[in-house]
Design a protein around this motif. Structure first.
Motif, PDB file in Angstrom:
ATOM      1  N   TYR A 240      -2.270   3.275   7.608  1.00 23.73           N
ATOM      2  CA  TYR A 240      -1.986   2.377   6.695  1.00 23.73           C
ATOM      3  C   TYR A 240      -0.640   2.949   5.855  1.00 23.73           C
ATOM      4  N   ARG A 242       2.368   2.814   5.762  1.00 18.39           N
ATOM      5  CA  ARG A 242       3.556   1.927   5.702  1.00 18.39           C
ATOM      6  C   ARG A 242       3.123   0.634   5.097  1.00 18.39           C
ATOM      7  N   ASN A 243       2.161   0.606   4.805  1.00 23.65           N
ATOM      8  CA  ASN A 243       1.735  -1.019   4.083  1.00 23.65           C
ATOM      9  C   ASN A 243       0.905  -0.804   2.856  1.00 23.65           C
ATOM     10  N   ILE A 244       0.699   0.539   2.385  1.00 23.99           N
ATOM     11  CA  ILE A 244       0.085   0.576   1.101  1.00 23.99           C
ATOM     12  C   ILE A 244       0.998   1.389   0.161  1.00 23.99           C
ATOM     13  N   GLU A 245       0.885   1.071  -1.238  1.00 25.95           N
ATOM     14  CA  GLU A 245       1.422   2.095  -2.186  1.00 25.95           C
ATOM     15  C   GLU A 245       0.769   3.518  -2.102  1.00 25.95           C
ATOM     16  N   SER A 255      -4.071  -1.101  -3.112  1.00 24.44           N
ATOM     17  CA  SER A 255      -3.322  -1.557  -2.103  1.00 24.44           C
ATOM     18  C   SER A 255      -4.004  -1.731  -0.885  1.00 24.44           C
ATOM     19  N   LEU A 259      -4.845  -4.921   0.958  1.00 29.08           N
ATOM     20  CA  LEU A 259      -4.498  -5.084   2.583  1.00 29.08           C
ATOM     21  C   LEU A 259      -5.802  -5.547   3.350  1.00 29.08           C
ATOM     22  N   GLU A 263      -6.350  -9.133   5.641  1.00 31.26           N
ATOM     23  CA  GLU A 263      -6.548  -9.094   7.203  1.00 31.26           C
ATOM     24  C   GLU A 263      -7.877  -9.601   7.265  1.00 31.26           C
ATOM     25  N   SER A 314       1.044 -11.273  -5.490  1.00 26.95           N
ATOM     26  CA  SER A 314       0.838  -9.946  -4.928  1.00 26.95           C
ATOM     27  C   SER A 314      -0.607  -9.449  -4.933  1.00 26.95           C
ATOM     28  N   GLU A 319      -1.637 -15.316   1.316  1.00 29.45           N
ATOM     29  CA  GLU A 319      -0.115 -14.641   1.215  1.00 29.45           C
ATOM     30  C   GLU A 319       0.593 -16.128   0.858  1.00 29.45           C
TER      31      GLU A 319
END
Length: 321
Positions: A240, A242-245, A255, A259, A263, A314, A319
């Motif tokens: 994860y 690259r996709n979460i803070e 985050s 996500l 999904e 956000s 989305e």
């Protein structure tokens, strides 16, 4: 599990799917600046029956719609046990805040207020856990409470977190009985939730139950023993990253949860594109109803506190570009 029964629950699920949120409607809602205008649109679209005067009442009405839908699907799904058990878990999830309030009232020796959906339990006025056990015997709330207590929680906070975790743990155990395409479709819906709930329990409560999907069980154990400032670095080693803070532990968890919701929505919609004879559609529609409820509450709450529209977007599972 007969084909007619599966076809029936699938057709019911598809019927309810036609009443779920669309990107067009969400875009229309976000064009408004006043949360009360959003309620007017929702009334026009039959999402709510009346326009509540207060935000608290609006939240209850949105939640009531979701719970009513889940309850109807629960009754329709009685001929397929796996589907019925899944939908029952979603009914539990949607009413869990009230159940936790009742338990907190017992711990704090106070009477919980604004219990709307579990009024029968609340009106029995349990003053001890043993009294509560007697009142809820034979229900999913009893199963959840016994599950949480079996983990020997040290305090109310841990008990409440374990009641949360029961939802995904039990849901996962049902899905584990599925085979082939059924299991793959169902796992896609709950995958992110398994990782989020396990990571959250480890970080917040120092309890390691490695029920995971993309995160390794060893990572959950590392999170359990880590300091808060080390959490981001541990999560950086996962798929994860690259996709979460990853600024701090709680922003990373938030985050990760968002996500998981995104999904889950995608996978739930995709589940309706496969076989028409599957209990996975009951899982998919239950998840969509839950996500719709959460997104609508986020929208009206965001508008109420004058949150930036992009910030509201956000936080949604649906989305919007």
């Amino acid at each position: 599990m007969s084909s007619p029964s599966l076809a029936y629950i699938s057709s019911i699920s598809r019927l309810f799917k036609s009443t779920t949120l669309t990107k067009g409607l969400v875009t229309e809602l976000l064009a408004e600046n006043d949360w009360k205008n959003v309620l007017s649109i929702l009334k026009e679209r039959n999402f709510i029956e009346d326009i509540p005067a207060t935000f608290d009442d609006a939240e209850i009405e949105i939640k009531r719609r979701a719970i009513d839908q889940i309850y109807k699907i629960l009754n329709f799904s009685s001929s397929v046990k796996s589907a019925h058990d899944i939908v029952d878990l979603y009914y539990y999830y949607l009413t869990l805040d009230e159940f936790k309030s009742i338990i907190a009232g017992i711990y704090n020796k106070s009477r919980p207020s604004k219990i709307v959906f579990l009024s029968k339990i609340s009106e029995s006025n349990p003053t001890t856990i043993e009294e509560l056990r007697s009142i809820i015997r034979g229900t999913i709330y009893s199963n959840a409470l016994e599950y949480a207590l079996s983990k020997n929680p040290r305090n109310l906070s841990q008990l409440e977190s374990l009641l949360d975790f029961y939802f995904i743990d039990k849901l996962s155990s049902i899905i584990d009985t599925f085979k082939g395409d059924w299991k793959a479709a169902a796992e896609a819906i709950i995958c992110g939730y398994k990782d989020y709930y396990s990571a959250s329990l480890a970080i917040r409560q120092r309890i390691a139950i490695p029920l995971t999907c993309k995160i390794l069980p060893d990572t959950i154990r590392d999170l359990q023993s880590s300091k808060l400032e080390e959490v981001a670095n541990i999560l950086r080693r996962t798929q994860y990253s690259r996709n979460i803070e990853l600024g701090d532990a709680y922003s990373a968890l938030y985050s990760l949860y968002r996500l998981a919701r995104i999904e889950a929505r995608k996978a739930s919609i995709y589940a309706f594109m496969g076989s028409p004879f599957t209990p996975v559609t009951a899982l998919a529609i239950s998840e969509l109803i839950k996500l719709d409820m959460e997104d609508l509450i986020m929208i009206i709450n965001g508008l109420k506190i004058k949150m930036n529209k992009e910030a509201i977007k956000s936080r949604l599972s649906l989305e919007i570009i």
